[in-house]
Design an enzyme around this catalytic site. Structure first.
Site, mmCIF file in Angstrom:
data_model
loop_
_atom_site.group_PDB
_atom_site.id
_atom_site.type_symbol
_atom_site.label_atom_id
_atom_site.label_comp_id
_atom_site.label_asym_id
_atom_site.label_seq_id
_atom_site.Cartn_x
_atom_site.Cartn_y
_atom_site.Cartn_z
ATOM 1 N N GLU A 217 37.741 33.868 45.641
ATOM 2 C CA GLU A 217 39.150 33.743 45.283
ATOM 3 C C GLU A 217 39.930 33.345 46.529
ATOM 4 O O GLU A 217 40.187 34.176 47.403
ATOM 5 C CB GLU A 217 39.703 35.058 44.723
ATOM 6 N N GLU B 146 35.888 42.872 42.175
ATOM 7 C CA GLU B 146 36.588 43.620 43.215
ATOM 8 C C GLU B 146 36.399 45.131 43.031
ATOM 9 O O GLU B 146 37.339 45.919 43.165
ATOM 10 C CB GLU B 146 38.078 43.252 43.221
#
Length: 581
Positions: A234, A158
């Site tokens: 995710e 991320e």
């Protein structure tokens, strides 16, 4: 040679299309004795792949000292997954977030005030290279290209939520390739323009993270990666808890609907989490946006398996959706793991902290208070002590930037609490003969996400009486890694007036999982047979701590509590189910 490749909009393995149905299991949040149980349950749910982060701070707790044993034995975990017929996705990026302490970065990096994190800073990269030189050769035999189960590796995590340094991302990519990481490399980012722009790099497969609105998220990914398989790296099917906030839950029908939407599109998916586990010891993270919010010990995550590994309603709802797309064998779960209630335990001995300091630490003299990282400490507590001259009237003691929660004592008497989220001063009258000040600071977890990632612990700026800074401090590091030197004695009531260790023993004939209730206790840390089980706090939401059976032993067991505020009735209770308030 087996290698996961991309052809058009599909993954291929051995020339055959492969849809990755994956679940996140963090080996470092599960006692090793239960790895097999959790992996078998993942497979029984209909998944073919497991995914795990690899936290740098677990494997290099001190610079140059590497740890890959017990709960940190990533190689054994991956080998076990392969033996059970599962593919593996590894995320060895230096930063993992994961609601884990400092996002997986080692605290000792903060000893260098000039080091810049997660960018092309030479000092940072030199530390990272030393870690990769140790870690990646361990992973190479586990790669599918070397006969192992690992199909893919993450470059960074991320990153678009944090930075935009493409030179740094390429440095990581090239460093992995140079060390023989010849499987599919990927990035994962939120499905927003700035996140994908900051996190994607040429030649690396991009995935997205989200909890709902799958079509919208994949459409955004397609703007930046027009071809290739769709993958949600995710799928946030639950959520984590902060202290002083309600327990998070999400209905199973919402999870099932979003999964159905993804599988209809032919996408691959990784459940974050399939099973959350526990933030043992001091390893919970924290968030810091409007204010500092530490994360609780339990990482139950309201997901497919609860914290103790029992299937939840989401497990069955997810399997039912997967069955629409994949032919599954009849459901077969591993043997049931029992939970037991051992009942009440009277804590019979105590050791007040201020009488035990020489057994736990050595004082270091400094002109000013310094954060724990400057003293080579990563976790636990730190004690600052000084003498103030008197007389002084109508003054206020101010802890300038305390991280995270401090108990202040004046001549041994509790004077007040100063918290990072409520940093008010403490009124202080100093008699003519002066005043001894002791400040016990608790590290409640470093920030694991966002722009405030740099989060040294202790007192980071100084202590003032009024506008005058106080100097000449004795500082003691209290990481509480070894309690063997404590001298316990029968309780006499003095322990209620200061932070104290409490000890009790109990007999176990049948080893079962259990949950520790701490009604009447305020705040502190639990140690079972020398293992740091985690933090408790009466403010909740969690009212229990999960205690896996492998941490117990047949016969006598020792329980030690480090209680910060005292307790009227020093009794704990072992129950057979958790309580999330």
């Amino acid at each position: 040679m087996r290698k996961l490749s991309i052809s058009g909009d599909h993954f291929l393995l051995d020339g055959q299309p492969l849809q990755l149905l994956s679940g996140a299991l963090h080996y470092f949040r599960i006692v090793p004795e239960y790895w097999r149980d959790r992996l078998l349950k993942l497979k029984a749910c209909g998944m073919n792949t497991i995914e795990t982060y690899i936290p740098w701070n677990l494997h290099e707790p001190e610079e140059g000292r590497f740890y890959f044993e017990g709960i940190a034995n990533i190689e054994a975990f991956v080998q076990l997954a392969g033996e059970l017929g599962l593919h593996v996705i590894l995320r060895p990026s230096p930063f993992i977030c994961a609601e884990w302490e400092f996002g997986g970065l080692p605290a000792w990096l903060l000893a260098d005030d000039n080091m810049q994190l997660r960018c092309e800073d030479k000092a940072y990269l030199s530390k990272l290279d030393a870690y990769f030189d140790e870690l990646l050769p361990r992973l190479q035999p586990l790669l599918s290209t070397h006969g192992g189960p690992v199909l893919a590796l993450q470059v960074e995590n991320e990153y678009g939520s944090f930075g935009s340094d493409k030179a740094y991302l390429n440095y990581l990519k090239e460093g992995m390739i140079a060390r023989g990481m010849d499987v599919l490399l990927f990035t994962s980012d939120g499905a927003e323009d700035h996140m994908l722009q900051g996190g994607m790099i040429d030649g690396v497969f991009a995935t997205v993270n989200f909890g709902s609105r799958a079509k919208e998220s994949f459409a955004k990914l397609r703007e930046y990666q027009p071809t290739g398989p769709l993958m949600c790296m995710e799928f946030w099917n639950g959520w984590f808890d902060h202290w002083m906030k309600p327990h998070h839950t999400r209905p199973e029908f919402e999870v099932a609907e979003t999964l159905d939407e993804m599988l209809t599109l032919g996408a691959s998916v990784n459940f974050y989490m399939f099973h959350g586990g526990t933030n043992f010891g001091f390893m919970n993270g924290a968030n810091l946006f409007d204010k500092y919010e530490p994360i609780v010990t339990s990482y139950d995550y309201d997901t497919l398996l609860d914290e103790s590994g029992k299937p939840t309603a989401k497990f069955y709802a997810v399997r039912k959706i997967i069955e629409k797309y994949v032919e599954l064998p009849p459901l077969e779960l591993p043997p049931f793991i029992k939970s037991g209630a051992y009942g009440k335990l009277q804590m019979t001995e105590s050791a007040p902290l201020f009488t035990q300091l020489d057994a736990l630490s050595h004082p270091v003299r400094k002109a000013c208070p310094e954060p724990m990282e400057k003293l080579g400490q990563s976790y636990g507590f730190i004690l600052y002590s000084t003498k103030i001259t008197g007389p002084r009237i109508g003054m206020e003691l101010v802890l300038q930037e305390v991280r995270d929660r401090a108990l202040v004592f004046a001549n041994g008497t509790f004077a007040g609490t100063v918290e990072r989220w409520d940093p008010r001063g403490i009124p202080m009258e100093v008699p003519a003969e002066g005043l001894q000040i002791d400040i016990l600071v608790e590290n409640m977890g470093r920030v694991n996400y966002g722009p405030q990632l740099r989060d040294p612990k202790g007192i980071t700026c100084g202590v003032r009486l009024g506008y005058q800074f106080l100097h000449d401090w004795n500082i003691r590091s209290l990481p509480l890694t070894d309690l063997n030197g404590l001298s316990f004695a029968p309780m006499d009531g003095e322990e209620r007036l200061q932070p104290s260790f409490y000890r009790g023993s109990f007999q176990v004939s049948e080893l079962t999982d259990t949950f520790l209730r701490l009604d009447g206790w305020s705040k502190g840390q639990v140690f079972i047979n020398g293992f740091n089980l985690g933090r408790y706090w009466e403010k909740g939401p969690t009212k229990t701590l999960y205690l896996p059976a492998p941490l117990l032993r047949q016969g006598e067991n020792e329980l030690i509590l480090f209680e910060l505020h005292g307790v009227m009735e020093p009794v704990v209770t072992f129950v057979d189910k958790p309580d999330f308030g």
